[in-house]
Every structure is written in C-alpha cells, then in structure tokens.
Design an enzyme around this catalytic site. Structure first.
Site, mmCIF file in Angstrom:
data_model
loop_
_atom_site.group_PDB
_atom_site.id
_atom_site.type_symbol
_atom_site.label_atom_id
_atom_site.label_comp_id
_atom_site.label_asym_id
_atom_site.label_seq_id
_atom_site.Cartn_x
_atom_site.Cartn_y
_atom_site.Cartn_z
ATOM 1 N N HIS A 1 14.890 -4.590 -10.737
ATOM 2 C CA HIS A 1 13.571 -4.871 -11.316
ATOM 3 C C HIS A 1 13.682 -4.795 -12.833
ATOM 4 O O HIS A 1 14.259 -3.851 -13.380
ATOM 5 C CB HIS A 1 12.548 -3.848 -10.811
ATOM 6 C CG HIS A 1 11.132 -4.254 -11.055
ATOM 7 N ND1 HIS A 1 10.587 -4.345 -12.315
ATOM 8 C CD2 HIS A 1 10.127 -4.593 -10.195
ATOM 9 C CE1 HIS A 1 9.318 -4.714 -12.225
ATOM 10 N NE2 HIS A 1 9.018 -4.874 -10.946
ATOM 11 N N GLU B 1 5.479 -5.234 -12.456
ATOM 12 C CA GLU B 1 5.394 -6.594 -12.969
ATOM 13 C C GLU B 1 3.950 -6.976 -13.280
ATOM 14 O O GLU B 1 3.699 -7.916 -14.034
ATOM 15 C CB GLU B 1 5.964 -7.532 -11.905
ATOM 16 C CG GLU B 1 6.339 -8.901 -12.380
ATOM 17 C CD GLU B 1 7.180 -9.609 -11.331
ATOM 18 O OE1 GLU B 1 6.750 -10.678 -10.875
ATOM 19 O OE2 GLU B 1 8.245 -9.078 -10.973
ATOM 20 N N GLN C 1 18.248 -6.380 -5.694
ATOM 21 C CA GLN C 1 17.370 -6.746 -6.807
ATOM 22 C C GLN C 1 17.262 -5.620 -7.827
ATOM 23 O O GLN C 1 17.072 -4.458 -7.468
ATOM 24 C CB GLN C 1 15.966 -7.062 -6.287
ATOM 25 C CG GLN C 1 15.006 -7.481 -7.383
ATOM 26 C CD GLN C 1 13.706 -8.011 -6.830
ATOM 27 O OE1 GLN C 1 12.748 -7.259 -6.658
ATOM 28 N NE2 GLN C 1 13.661 -9.304 -6.522
ATOM 29 N N ARG D 1 12.488 -12.171 -10.814
ATOM 30 C CA ARG D 1 13.029 -10.912 -11.323
ATOM 31 C C ARG D 1 14.508 -10.973 -11.677
ATOM 32 O O ARG D 1 14.944 -10.354 -12.644
ATOM 33 C CB ARG D 1 12.771 -9.798 -10.303
ATOM 34 C CG ARG D 1 11.316 -9.413 -10.237
ATOM 35 C CD ARG D 1 11.040 -8.418 -9.148
ATOM 36 N NE ARG D 1 9.633 -8.035 -9.167
ATOM 37 C CZ ARG D 1 9.073 -7.259 -8.240
ATOM 38 N NH1 ARG D 1 9.791 -6.785 -7.232
ATOM 39 N NH2 ARG D 1 7.786 -6.959 -8.324
ATOM 40 N N ARG E 1 14.003 -11.555 -4.116
ATOM 41 C CA ARG E 1 12.615 -11.448 -3.642
ATOM 42 C C ARG E 1 11.638 -11.654 -4.788
ATOM 43 O O ARG E 1 11.801 -11.086 -5.868
ATOM 44 C CB ARG E 1 12.376 -10.068 -3.019
ATOM 45 C CG ARG E 1 10.929 -9.852 -2.600
ATOM 46 C CD ARG E 1 10.718 -8.512 -1.953
ATOM 47 N NE ARG E 1 10.896 -7.385 -2.833
ATOM 48 C CZ ARG E 1 10.024 -6.987 -3.771
ATOM 49 N NH1 ARG E 1 8.914 -7.679 -3.986
ATOM 50 N NH2 ARG E 1 10.276 -5.924 -4.502
ATOM 51 N N HIS F 1 16.149 -1.792 -7.413
ATOM 52 C CA HIS F 1 14.794 -1.777 -6.862
ATOM 53 C C HIS F 1 14.694 -2.121 -5.379
ATOM 54 O O HIS F 1 13.970 -1.459 -4.640
ATOM 55 C CB HIS F 1 13.945 -2.758 -7.675
ATOM 56 C CG HIS F 1 12.496 -2.794 -7.283
ATOM 57 N ND1 HIS F 1 11.681 -1.677 -7.320
ATOM 58 C CD2 HIS F 1 11.712 -3.816 -6.859
ATOM 59 C CE1 HIS F 1 10.462 -2.008 -6.932
ATOM 60 N NE2 HIS F 1 10.457 -3.292 -6.639
ATOM 61 N N LEU G 1 9.516 2.921 -12.331
ATOM 62 C CA LEU G 1 9.054 1.541 -12.379
ATOM 63 C C LEU G 1 7.769 1.368 -13.173
ATOM 64 O O LEU G 1 6.818 2.121 -13.025
ATOM 65 C CB LEU G 1 8.837 1.037 -10.949
ATOM 66 C CG LEU G 1 8.646 -0.477 -10.810
ATOM 67 C CD1 LEU G 1 9.905 -1.198 -11.230
ATOM 68 C CD2 LEU G 1 8.302 -0.817 -9.367
ATOM 69 N N PHE H 1 1.890 -13.297 -10.926
ATOM 70 C CA PHE H 1 3.116 -12.517 -10.714
ATOM 71 C C PHE H 1 4.310 -13.451 -10.845
ATOM 72 O O PHE H 1 4.191 -14.667 -10.663
ATOM 73 C CB PHE H 1 3.112 -11.842 -9.340
ATOM 74 C CG PHE H 1 3.086 -10.347 -9.407
ATOM 75 C CD1 PHE H 1 4.239 -9.602 -9.178
ATOM 76 C CD2 PHE H 1 1.928 -9.676 -9.729
ATOM 77 C CE1 PHE H 1 4.218 -8.226 -9.247
ATOM 78 C CE2 PHE H 1 1.895 -8.301 -9.796
ATOM 79 C CZ PHE H 1 3.054 -7.560 -9.559
#
Length: 608
Positions: free
Chosen positions: A250, A263, A248, A294, A402, A361, A260, A116
């Site tokens: 995304h 990821e 954030q 991100r 994050r 996000h 979404l 990730f």
C-alpha cells in the site's frame, strides 16, 4: 480432549467469516472458531470504503467496475469471478445498509460515494465515485454490524481458539491421489488458549476465513495476528496455494512504521509530493495521477526515493499533502487517519504534509477456490466440504494487484457465497470418517516446542525472516535478491527446528502460539519467494527489475504451488505430512499452472 460436532465450522471471525456464518446459521448448525475476539479481527482496520456501482453520485455501472478490476489486476483476474463480484456488489452494500451499517450520506439521503484508485468510468475516461464509506472507519463498522447480526442469529463462537490442523480423507501431500478421486474434509483440530486443551471439531463443511500473511514482512499495515495460518494449514495438507508471489504494498503507510493511511485521503483530494514539492504522479499516471492503482503508486514512490527526490533528513520517504483541504472536510471524512499522523509522528495534517512510504498490505494469492468458495486441490477438482473466503482465498478477483475497496467487497460477496454453499452441502452430505487420534501430530509439535529446555529465541528468527523479506522480496525484486531471500529462509527453517519457548505453562501461553505462527510465516515466505523467482516478468504487485515487462506469452497463467516430499524423502519411503513443520529438506515447493479465465476483456497494455 473435547469433541464438538457442527454441520458447518468457520475458521476466522473477520468480515468474510462472519458474513459466511450469517448465511450458514440461517440454514444449519454453525460454529465460528477465532483466535481473537471477533470485533478485534483485522477487517476492523480497513478504512476507506467498499465499492459498488450504485451511481448515487455519478454515472456508473457494474461492467465498468468489472473492467477496472480486470485491468487493475493486470489481466491475471479470472473474469467470471470479477463479473460476479461487480454484479453482486450493489446488493452486498444494500444488505449491510439494511443491517444497520451507518454509511455516510449525500444531502439527498443516499449512500455517499467517493473516488478510489483505479476506479474509472467508461473504461478509463476519468476517476469515478464508487466507494461507499463510513468516514474512514468502514471496516470497523462492517465488523460491528456483522457481529451483531451473528449474535442475533445464535451463531456459536469459540473465541481464542487456534486451529492447528485441518482433517482430510486423503493425504494430498504425497501427490499420489489421482485426479477425479473424491477428497473430503472431516473437521479441524484446535487449541484453547485459556486452558491449553485440545479440541476436535467434527464438521460436514469447513470454511477458512483466516485472513492474510502480512507479518512475513517487517514493514506492514497488518496486525500481529496475520500470520498466514489458514494458507499454511491447507498447504501442509497438500492443497495448493495460488499466485502467492503477488503481494500488494500500500502506498501510504506512515514512514518507518507501516501504519496505514487510507487511500481515502487521496480520494478526498490528498496529493503525493516529493522533496521538491512536485506532484510526481503526474509523470507516472497522467490521467488519474494519485488515484492510479496501488502497485503503480507504490513503485512510483519508491522510485522517487531511489532517484534522490525523497523527503526528510535521510531522503527515505515522500509526503502526503492534505494542507490544501479545509480542516472541517478533513475532520468529517478522515478523522482516524489524521489522528494517526498526530499520535505516531507528531504531525499536524492541517498544516504539515505527512511522511509516507509503501507498506506490505495484502496477499492477492491464497487457497484456490471457484466462485462458490469451494477449495480446489488442483485445477479442477474440489475438496468436498472445504471452502475459503476473504484474503486467505484466491478466487481470483484481484489478479496481480487488488484495487482499493475491492477487499471489503470481496469478503462480503464471497463470504456470503461460501456460507450458503457450505450450508447447502452440509444439509445433503454424510459425515466423513475421521482419522484415528487426529490430535497426535498437533500435541507432539506443541510438546516438542514447550519442553525444549533451551535453543533459538523465536523473536530472533522472526526478525531475521522479516528483515530478509523487506530487503529482498518487496516492491522491487531481482533474481539475485530473491535467491538471497530463499537461502535465508531455508537457513531460518533449520534454526526454527531449535526454537525454544520461555513460557513452559499451558494457560494463555502466547509464547508457544507465536512459535507455531512463526512456522506458518516460514512456509508462506518460501512459497512467495519460489513463485517470484519463477515468474520472470513484471505484473501488478510483482516487479522484477531484471524482467521489467509483462510477458503474456509465457506467464498469462496462475501459479499453483504444491507441497510435495523431496526426492530424498520419497526415496526413503517417508510421508512426513501433518501439522508441524517438518525437518528442512523434507518437502519441496513444486509449481504448476492454471489458465486464467477470460470472458469479454482481451489483455491490453495497462496505462492510466
């Protein structure tokens, strides 16, 4: 009005709320209040995984995880909290496994792990497999597993109840309560959707786990219910909000929709390409490319579009390419997100790249807490008996950005901690005296909106708010754009005072509740924009084009936003605190600062 009494009341039935309830219910009488049926909470939309340094697939350890979290958050992370989260991540995953969560497995039968963004080994040497997952339905599986355990433990649920006020022993909005003065919670006021009746919940401990506020933006991965309720209620009672300027985006939302695509798609080998077919992330993050954090990927995508390399007829998105992966691999690891592409865009991911663009996000900021989940009313003093966990809270383990999979970890580690702390406090605490007629403010605001014969349509005000936030406070920001957003928000606050709901009834009046949620969105938007205007640097999810560099000398500190009476209000001797949005100009957003906790990691330039 009905009155209920519990030792611990938890507001929100997502992952953080139910993880807290599970611990609290083992120790004392616990109730969970949720505006949704628990398994419809937004935790269920989380797809990719939950990280822990299990080292089931590759060498890993919790210190590397801590470093990645601190570096990923651009060094605004409180390092003591990051260490707690990384250390306790392993037990958090194993706890869920023992509860029955069906994680994907390696051929040897261990919990499988995948890569990730931003997760590396040996302090950035290469991407590491750290994300534990259940296909691309990890959040859904966590939610179902926790709900089953809460039912088993006889947690009392009050579903489709909206909490509209939190009751404190002192009025913090005045700003006159001295530091060190004990302030305690006594309960919450809630509205029952099915009947329109007001309920008073008396409690020794209250845990906020109400999630985020993504609906301040038009293009968002967040559900309609994520309207910043808990943040706004705490803010209206004088509790500060921390680091709200950091939001954030995304990278891989379905273009034009914001839905979404996890990821996990890039973790399994998906590649981002521009209109020329170029794997452009090699230019922005040459070491880990598409698996950079991100904020970096989102800005890189937006920059490709701005410089004319976007794809599609309007050149307004980039492409997520999965076509080089085996269909069987896609079906095994990414079944939901590929179905989203087929359903919403008519794209076949086996053979066609999927149009994607950044979508709002996650709020890195929120109600400030310490590592036990205790809510802070300033830099050091807590509100006795009040706790927060999950996206509504700011511990701060995410800093200014994050890392993917740290959210599902956050809700489990700090949901558990806040549940234990709330129960233990309740077992030794006395009941706090409640104010007289605590429901008056809530009832007055509800009736004012419900009985206003005509006025502004709430949908128009909400649409204008989301449009200005998308246009002026998104991935790229400037002083000019933020001042425009702030002017728009303040004009919308004036219009909001004249919002009229069409449904005048009391039974399942969703129109009325959406009007109240709009008030929360306006409050949160103002805090986001005021904080972003003040922070004249670029860090993580906050990128100022007029101040493109990180400025540690002036801004290596948390922003603390307080709601305080305006000069005019103070001069008039008024104190318009309470659950309803007061007249425009009655309050100002006043900023303070809190030091970042440093332990072992000195700030350095953030490269990938």
């Amino acid at each position: 009005m009905q009155t209920h009494q519990y030792d611990v009341v938890i507001v929100g039935a997502g992952g953080a709320g139910m993880r807290a309830a599970l611990e609290s219910s083992k120790r004392t009488r616990t109730a969970v209040i949720s505006k949704l049926y628990p398994t419809r909470s937004h935790t269920g939309a989380a797809q990719g995984g939950m990280c822990a340094a299990l080292a089931n697939v590759e060498e890993d350890n919790w210190e590397w995880h801590t470093f990645d979290t601190v570096k990923g958050g651009d060094y605004l992370v409180d390092q003591d909290a990051a260490e707690v989260m990384a250390k306790e991540a392993i037990d958090a995953v194993l706890d869920l496994e023992k509860m029955g969560l069906p994680f994907n497995r390696t051929p040897e039968g261990k919990i499988d792990q995948r890569r990730f963004g931003g997760h590396t080994r040996n302090h950035g040497e290469a991407a590491v497999r750290r994300s534990c997952y259940a296909a691309d339905r990890t959040g859904h599986m966590i939610l179902q597993t926790l709900y089953q355990q809460c039912v088993k433990n006889d947690v009392q649920f009050f579903n489709e109840f909206y909490v509209l006020d939190v009751l404190l022993s002192h009025d913090l909005t005045s700003g006159t309560v001295p530091d060190g003065q004990e302030v305690a919670v006594s309960g919450v006021v809630a509205y029952e959707l099915a009947t329109g009746e007001i309920h008073l919940f008396r409690a020794k401990s209250v845990v906020f786990a109400t999630g985020g506020a993504g609906k301040i933006y038009k293009t968002t991965s967040n559900a309609q219910t994520l309207t910043g309720d808990g943040m706004a209620l705490a803010f209206r009672r004088g509790i500060p909000l921390e680091d709200m300027e950091f939001f954030q985006f995304h990278p891989t939302g379905l273009a034009g929709l914001g839905i979404l695509l996890s990821e996990a798609a890039r973790g399994e080998g998906g590649i981002l390409r521009n209109s020329d077919g170029e794997r452009f992330m090699e230019r922005y993050a040459p070491t880990i490319k598409d698996l950079a954090p991100r904020d970096i990927v989102a800005r890189s995508m937006a920059n490709e579009v701005r410089e004319g390399r976007g794809a599609g007829p309007n050149k307004d998105y980039v492409l997520l390419d999965l076509t080089h992966l085996e269909p069987a691999h896609i079906d095994a690891k990414l079944p939901d997100i590929t179905e989203f592409a087929r359903t919403y865009l008519g794209i076949e991911p086996y053979t066609e790249p999927v149009p994607v663009y950044p979508t709002a996000h996650y709020a890195m900021g929120g109600i400030p807490t310490n590592i036990l989940g205790e809510v802070l009313r300033n830099n050091t003093d807590t509100v006795r008996g009040l706790y927060a966990a999950g996206e509504v809270a700011c511990v701060s383990v995410h800093g200014s950005n994050r890392l993917g999979t740290n959210s599902l970890l956050d809700i489990n580690v700090f949901g558990k901690r806040s549940g234990i702390a709330a129960a233990e406090y309740a077992l030794g605490a006395d009941w706090v005296e409640m104010p007289e007629e605590p429901e008056v403010g809530v009832v007055a605001e509800l009736e004012r909106m419900r009985t206003l014969p005509s006025g502004e349509r709430l949908a128009h005000v909400r649409q204008d708010l989301q449009n200005t936030m998308d246009a002026n406070a998104q991935v790229f920001r400037t002083e000019e754009s933020l001042r425009q957003a702030l002017a728009d928000i303040r004009a919308l606050q004036e219009r909001y005072r004249h919002v009229s709901v069409q449904d005048k009834g009391k039974v399942y009046n969703l129109d009325l509740l959406e009007a109240l949620e709009l008030g929360f969105l306006l409050d949160i938007s103002e805090v986001v924009v005021v904080g972003a205007l003040n922070r004249q640097e670029s860090r993580g999810g906050h990128f100022r084009e007029d101040f493109p560099k990180r400025d540690d000398a002036n801004y290596m500190q948390h922003t603390m936003a307080y709601r305080r009476p305006s000069a005019a209000t103070a001069a008039a001797g008024q104190s318009p605190s309470g659950p309803g949005t007061s007249a425009p100009g009655a309050f100002d957003v006043v900023l303070g600062y809190k030091p970042v906790v440093m332990t072992r990691y000195e700030p350095m330039e953030r490269k990938y």
